[in-house]
Scaffold this motif. Structure first.
Motif, PDB file in Angstrom:
ATOM      1  N   SER A  94      38.821  38.428  56.332  1.00 28.40           N
ATOM      2  CA  SER A  94      39.594  39.582  55.740  1.00 28.40           C
ATOM      3  C   SER A  94      40.579  39.142  54.876  1.00 28.40           C
ATOM      4  O   SER A  94      41.158  39.972  54.030  1.00 28.40           O
ATOM      5  N   ILE A 100      31.654  37.396  49.304  1.00 27.92           N
ATOM      6  CA  ILE A 100      32.880  38.225  48.791  1.00 27.92           C
ATOM      7  C   ILE A 100      33.850  37.361  47.899  1.00 27.92           C
ATOM      8  O   ILE A 100      34.817  38.071  47.710  1.00 27.92           O
ATOM      9  N   CYS A 149      40.249  36.802  52.834  1.00 26.96           N
ATOM     10  CA  CYS A 149      39.553  36.365  51.559  1.00 26.96           C
ATOM     11  C   CYS A 149      39.233  37.868  50.695  1.00 26.96           C
ATOM     12  O   CYS A 149      39.500  37.974  49.514  1.00 26.96           O
ATOM     13  N   ARG A 150      38.734  38.957  51.508  1.00 21.83           N
ATOM     14  CA  ARG A 150      38.715  40.282  51.195  1.00 21.83           C
ATOM     15  C   ARG A 150      40.017  40.789  50.317  1.00 21.83           C
ATOM     16  O   ARG A 150      39.896  41.236  49.331  1.00 21.83           O
ATOM     17  N   GLN A 151      41.087  40.689  51.252  1.00 21.86           N
ATOM     18  CA  GLN A 151      42.137  41.157  50.621  1.00 21.86           C
ATOM     19  C   GLN A 151      42.593  40.579  49.409  1.00 21.86           C
ATOM     20  O   GLN A 151      43.191  41.394  48.389  1.00 21.86           O
ATOM     21  N   ARG A 188      50.178  35.917  48.806  1.00 20.31           N
ATOM     22  CA  ARG A 188      50.750  36.667  47.540  1.00 20.31           C
ATOM     23  C   ARG A 188      51.857  36.296  47.100  1.00 20.31           C
ATOM     24  O   ARG A 188      52.344  36.408  45.965  1.00 20.31           O
ATOM     25  N   LYS A 207      40.705  39.182  47.341  1.00 18.48           N
ATOM     26  CA  LYS A 207      39.823  39.450  46.060  1.00 18.48           C
ATOM     27  C   LYS A 207      40.007  40.969  45.446  1.00 18.48           C
ATOM     28  O   LYS A 207      39.738  41.312  44.658  1.00 18.48           O
ATOM     29  N   SER A 208      40.952  41.801  46.449  1.00 13.83           N
ATOM     30  CA  SER A 208      40.968  43.211  46.045  1.00 13.83           C
ATOM     31  C   SER A 208      42.620  43.340  45.438  1.00 13.83           C
ATOM     32  O   SER A 208      42.951  44.517  45.228  1.00 13.83           O
ATOM     33  N   ASP A 209      43.291  41.911  45.197  1.00 13.71           N
ATOM     34  CA  ASP A 209      44.443  42.179  44.952  1.00 13.71           C
ATOM     35  C   ASP A 209      44.764  41.437  43.401  1.00 13.71           C
ATOM     36  O   ASP A 209      44.498  40.328  43.287  1.00 13.71           O
ATOM     37  N   PRO A 210      44.985  42.230  42.384  1.00 12.86           N
ATOM     38  CA  PRO A 210      44.891  41.604  41.150  1.00 12.86           C
ATOM     39  C   PRO A 210      45.759  40.581  40.764  1.00 12.86           C
ATOM     40  O   PRO A 210      45.487  39.728  40.013  1.00 12.86           O
ATOM     41  N   ARG A 245      43.630  37.574  42.936  1.00 16.66           N
ATOM     42  CA  ARG A 245      42.278  37.569  43.077  1.00 16.66           C
ATOM     43  C   ARG A 245      41.422  36.584  42.587  1.00 16.66           C
ATOM     44  O   ARG A 245      40.411  35.942  42.758  1.00 16.66           O
TER      45      ARG A 245
END
Ligand code: CA
Length: 229
Positions: free
Chosen positions: A64, A98, A66-68, A44, A70-73, A76
């Motif tokens: 997790s 994912i 990777c998921r986080q 980030r 992909k949900s962070d603009p 992502r």
């Protein structure tokens, strides 16, 4: 000099060293974290060009992370290469679904690592459902406007499903697709898929491709990919 920034999230020091050494030698700027949660913060903060992500990690597991991502603009669209141990095929499948771009199974050769990294960075800007008018891979040519496939310049007759399937694979050479991803994408393009068994369609495509059949590779336990060449 290649200054692409790569974040490596891996808790095994030997593997971090192998990855870092080889990437730095190629001129990449490499940063690493040995915990999942720290890795996510690093990603980030640094918004790197690529992330190499181990699955089994202290703090937060790789899926997790990777998921986080992909949900962070902000991050992502940063491509992810998963690094997994042998026998983690089901996690690789989840990872690809994912949003991971590719994977490497430990132990891997530095040559393989570099090939994957280069391919993913090269595809970097290419988004899903990318459509170029003509895709050429070795002796295979796909003309998406005319809906035509040629091998050694001879036309190959494919069904609509087979064509979409082949086009999906060929639009991102080297990228690993799971069966589910392929099915969803072909169905998503409005093609009525009577037989939902992707393997049957792939077999038919390969048979029709003849000499070029080897371009479509099977990834055991995971799915399929088009050769990157
Ligand atoms: Ca690990």
């Amino acid at each position: 000099m290649n200054r692409s920034k790569i974040v490596v999230v891996e808790d095994e020091p030997d593997i971090v060293e192998v990855i870092s050494y080889n990437l730095k030698r190629e001129g990449y700027n490499v940063l690493s974290a040995d915990r999942g949660d720290e890795g996510l913060n690093l990603i980030r903060n640094e918004a790197p060009d690529l992330v190499i992500l181990d699955l089994m990690l202290p703090g937060m597991d790789g899926l997790s992370v990777c998921r986080q991502m992909k949900s962070d603009p902000i991050v992502r669209d940063v491509p992810v290469i998963i690094v997994s141990a042998k026998g983690e095929e089901s996690d690789i499948v989840i990872g690809l679904e994912i949003g991971a771009d590719d994977y490497l199974t430990k132990p891997f050769a530095p040559r393989e690592l570099l090939a994957r990294v280069k391919a993913v960075l090269r595809r970097g800007g290419i988004k899903e459902h990318q459509t170029s008018e003509r895709i050429a891979i070795q002796n295979l040519v796909i003309d998406t406007v005319r809906h035509e496939v040629r091998v050694n310049d001879s036309p190959v007759e494919l069904t609509a499903t087979e064509f979409k399937l082949l086009h999906q694979l060929a639009s991102q050479p080297g990228r690993a697709f799971t069966r589910e991803q392929l099915l969803n994408r072909v169905v998503g393009l409005g093609v009525v898929v009577v037989d939902r068994n992707i393997d049957v369609h792939i077999r038919a495509v390969r048979k029709k491709l003849g000499e070029a059949s080897g371009l479509v590779q099977t990834i055991r336990g995971v799915g399929y990919r088009m050769i990157d060449a």
